[in-house]
Design an enzyme around this catalytic site. Structure first.
Site, PDB file in Angstrom:
ATOM      1  N   LYS A 163       3.565  -5.521   1.974  1.00 58.58           N
ATOM      2  CA  LYS A 163       2.243  -5.216   1.435  1.00 58.58           C
ATOM      3  C   LYS A 163       2.281  -3.826   0.829  1.00 58.58           C
ATOM      4  O   LYS A 163       3.196  -3.037   1.125  1.00 58.58           O
ATOM      5  CB  LYS A 163       1.172  -5.306   2.533  1.00 58.58           C
ATOM      6  CG  LYS A 163       1.368  -4.334   3.679  1.00 58.58           C
ATOM      7  CD  LYS A 163       0.231  -4.397   4.673  1.00 58.58           C
ATOM      8  CE  LYS A 163      -0.915  -3.536   4.211  1.00 58.58           C
ATOM      9  NZ  LYS A 163      -1.982  -3.361   5.200  1.00 58.58           N
ATOM     10  N   ASP A 208       1.211   3.972  -2.079  1.00 59.90           N
ATOM     11  CA  ASP A 208       1.672   3.008  -3.065  1.00 59.90           C
ATOM     12  C   ASP A 208       3.141   3.250  -3.433  1.00 59.90           C
ATOM     13  O   ASP A 208       3.626   4.381  -3.311  1.00 59.90           O
ATOM     14  CB  ASP A 208       0.793   3.170  -4.316  1.00 59.90           C
ATOM     15  CG  ASP A 208       0.579   1.843  -5.008  1.00 59.90           C
ATOM     16  OD1 ASP A 208       1.104   0.832  -4.512  1.00 59.90           O
ATOM     17  OD2 ASP A 208      -0.110   1.833  -6.041  1.00 59.90           O
ATOM     18  N   ASN A 209       3.803   2.204  -3.888  1.00 63.98           N
ATOM     19  CA  ASN A 209       5.188   2.299  -4.383  1.00 63.98           C
ATOM     20  C   ASN A 209       6.149   2.876  -3.346  1.00 63.98           C
ATOM     21  O   ASN A 209       7.142   3.517  -3.708  1.00 63.98           O
ATOM     22  CB  ASN A 209       5.264   3.142  -5.669  1.00 63.98           C
ATOM     23  CG  ASN A 209       4.455   2.507  -6.777  1.00 63.98           C
ATOM     24  OD1 ASN A 209       4.496   1.289  -6.946  1.00 63.98           O
ATOM     25  ND2 ASN A 209       3.682   3.311  -7.490  1.00 63.98           N
ATOM     26  N   ARG A 210       5.829   2.723  -2.100  1.00 58.60           N
ATOM     27  CA  ARG A 210       6.684   3.204  -1.001  1.00 58.60           C
ATOM     28  C   ARG A 210       6.829   4.729  -0.967  1.00 58.60           C
ATOM     29  O   ARG A 210       7.672   5.260  -0.258  1.00 58.60           O
ATOM     30  CB  ARG A 210       8.090   2.560  -1.044  1.00 58.60           C
ATOM     31  CG  ARG A 210       8.046   1.043  -0.839  1.00 58.60           C
ATOM     32  CD  ARG A 210       7.563   0.736   0.579  1.00 58.60           C
ATOM     33  NE  ARG A 210       7.463  -0.689   0.882  1.00 58.60           N
ATOM     34  CZ  ARG A 210       6.327  -1.391   0.867  1.00 58.60           C
ATOM     35  NH1 ARG A 210       5.187  -0.831   0.529  1.00 58.60           N
ATOM     36  NH2 ARG A 210       6.320  -2.664   1.196  1.00 58.60           N
ATOM     37  N   LEU A 211       5.971   5.422  -1.718  1.00 56.94           N
ATOM     38  CA  LEU A 211       6.009   6.899  -1.675  1.00 56.94           C
ATOM     39  C   LEU A 211       5.034   7.387  -0.607  1.00 56.94           C
ATOM     40  O   LEU A 211       4.057   8.087  -0.881  1.00 56.94           O
ATOM     41  CB  LEU A 211       5.665   7.493  -3.046  1.00 56.94           C
ATOM     42  CG  LEU A 211       6.794   7.478  -4.063  1.00 56.94           C
ATOM     43  CD1 LEU A 211       6.434   8.317  -5.290  1.00 56.94           C
ATOM     44  CD2 LEU A 211       8.088   8.036  -3.456  1.00 56.94           C
TER      45      LEU A 211
END
Ligand SMILES: Cc1cc2nc3c(=O)[nH]c(=O)nc-3n(C[C@H](O)[C@H](O)[C@H](O)COP(=O)(O)O)c2cc1C
Length: 214
Positions: free
Chosen positions: A10, A191-194
């Site tokens: 997710k 978001d974006n795994r950051l």
């Protein structure tokens, strides 16, 4: 059996951790996050935390316990001192506590030293517990192998009879630990795994703060 979970993922978008807006004391931030989690409808058992120890067999050991209090001194939980975790802490008092609150996309990891709290404090908490839990503390030699479920039920009956009509005394092997924090990591999914990861490390009387790459 084959179950590919590669598509289970997710994106996290519920919050952010901005150095400019967070308190310089990690306990203050812990308190803010804990209260937000406690007041959030989507968070169940807000005080359930994973306690990790270095077990006497050389493996790390983890299990969930309930946080029963926190203040400037540390974080308190209760257990059986003779349990696997109790024996682990006896040989290495360095432990790790972690919370994961999916509804807020937050994780907190605390490392510190665990010490037994005073018998008087443990007694005060023991006396506040429901009678069934008090008797259970006598009936269960936590983490010992038992023959079967019947044995446990018999133990419960035995102690129910033994203490009939009187207050249940606190077993000597039952009590609390206080974990004095040496580091905190606050993780906020992004978001974006950051993701945001802000770490506080105790440096004498001060806390040194840094950001870690996600
Ligand atoms: C939600 C939850 C809360 C728990 N709370 C405690 C607790 O506060 N104290 C405790 O000794 N065990 C608690 N347990 C049980 C532990 O996870 C564990 O099974 C038990 O303490 C024995 O662990 P050990 O053999 O590693 O010592 C809890 C388990 C769950 C799932």
């Amino acid at each position: 059996m084959k179950n590919d979970l590669g598509d289970l993922r997710k994106s996290y978008q519920k919050g952010a951790l901005d150095e400019a807006q967070i308190p310089s004391n990690p306990l203050v931030l812990f308190d803010q996050w804990f209260l937000e989690a406690a007041n959030h409808d989507g968070v169940d058992e807000v005080n359930a935390m994973t306690l990790s120890t270095s077990d006497t067999d050389g493996f790390p050991g983890s299990r969930v316990v309930l946080l029963k209090g926190y203040n400037v001194d540390g974080f308190t939980f209760y257990t059986n001192y003779n349990s696997r975790k109790g024996r682990a802490i006896e040989s290495n008092s360095r432990v790790c506590l972690s919370f994961f609150w999916p509804a807020l996309e937050r994780q907190i990891i605390i490392k510190g030293e665990a010490t037994k709290i005073s018998d008087a404090e443990s007694l005060a908490y023991f006396e506040s517990r429901p009678r069934g839990s008090q008797i259970g503390a006598h009936a269960s030699s936590q983490s010992e192998e038992v023959l079967n479920r019947d044995f446990l039920e018999e133990q419960l009956d035995f102690y129910e009879n033994k203490f009939k009509g009187e207050a249940v005394p606190k077993p000597v092997h039952w009590g609390g630990y206080l974990v004095r924090a040496q580091s905190f990591e606050f993780w906020q999914g992004r978001d974006n795994r950051l993701h945001d990861r802000i770490v506080f490390v105790k440096d004498g009387q001060r806390w040194r703060r840094m950001r870690l790459a996600p």
